[in-house]
Design an enzyme around this catalytic site. Structure first.
Site, PDB file in Angstrom:
ATOM      1  NE  ARG A   1      -3.667  -2.205   2.498  1.00 25.00           N
ATOM      2  CZ  ARG A   1      -4.474  -2.458   3.506  1.00 25.00           C
ATOM      3  NH1 ARG A   1      -4.511  -1.647   4.545  1.00 25.00           N
ATOM      4  NH2 ARG A   1      -5.251  -3.512   3.480  1.00 25.00           N
ATOM      5  CB  CYS A   2       4.199   1.775  -0.654  1.00 27.49           C
ATOM      6  SG  CYS A   2       5.570   2.934  -0.769  1.00 27.49           S
ATOM      7  N   GLY A   3       3.130   4.274  -2.319  1.00 28.27           N
ATOM      8  CA  GLY A   3       3.194   4.947  -3.615  1.00 28.27           C
ATOM      9  C   GLY A   3       4.179   4.274  -4.561  1.00 28.27           C
TER      10      GLY A   3
ATOM     11  CB  THR B   1       2.722  -0.654  -4.269  1.00 26.40           C
ATOM     12  OG1 THR B   1       2.820  -0.420  -2.855  1.00 26.40           O
ATOM     13  CG2 THR B   1       2.212  -2.062  -4.502  1.00 26.40           C
TER      14      THR B   1
END
Length: 192
Positions: free
Chosen positions: A64-66, A68
């Protein structure tokens, strides 16, 4: 009876000493990242020495990361160079912004469904601080990893390890695995 017991104990002690003398001298502290073992995403212990002779990318990941979408770039890079000896070891981590809250099965399913990953996924780890996984303590330690040391700043920090097991490059999160500079480092390691 007592003498038989003492004789038995002496025999056991002698056996222990003999076995101990046949064992190799202590290997000492790990000299590189491939001297560790880690649990894969299915919970099985994997000696990282099995990757020696390959070029290895070690990366901490999150779902859930920018960053990803770098899973797609990692898979593309792996597909392009795996037959030349590239291996990618992804270590999910919930260290940054709680961006990897899922279980190992959630992570495995997420990667398979969304990015069709075929490179090696490992169990979730801590990357910084006193609870860091031994591999990450080594990777971030000044005494152990010299110029590539330092805390992991965010998800998708990447280390490139050559065929001999030496760290030869470190890339921050914002450098995509398919960027020219990253690909160039991998290509040079594969030729070495």
């Amino acid at each position: 009876m007592v003498s038989r017991l003492i004789s038995g104990l002496l025999l056991i002690a002698a056996s222990v000493l003999m076995v101990g003398s046949l064992e190799p001298a202590e290997a000492g502290p790990p000299r590189g990242p491939l001297d560790f073992s880690a649990k894969n995403i299915d919970g099985k212990e994997v000696p990282l020495a099995r990757y020696r002779g390959n070029v290895v990318v070690i990366v901490n990941t999150a779902s859930r990361c920018g960053y990803t979408p770098q899973y797609a770039s990692l898979e593309k890079l792996y597909g392009k160079y795996k037959n030349q000896g590239l291996r990618i070891l992804a270590f999910p981590s919930n260290d940054f912004g709680q961006q990897e809250p899922g279980s190992e099965s959630d992570i495995k399913q997420f990667c398979a469904l969304n990015y069709k990953t075929s490179f090696d996924l490992f169990s979730k780890v801590v990357t910084n601080g006193p609870n860091a996984a031994p591999l990450y303590r080594w990777l971030t330690g000044k005494e152990t990893n010299g110029k590539f040391a330092g805390d992991i700043a965010w998800n998708f920090t990447k280390f490139v390890v050559d065929k001999k097991g030496n760290v030869i490059a470190r890339f921050p999160s914002n450098i995509d695995p398919m960027s020219p500079e990253f690909e160039k480092a991998v290509q040079a390691a594969l030729k070495g």
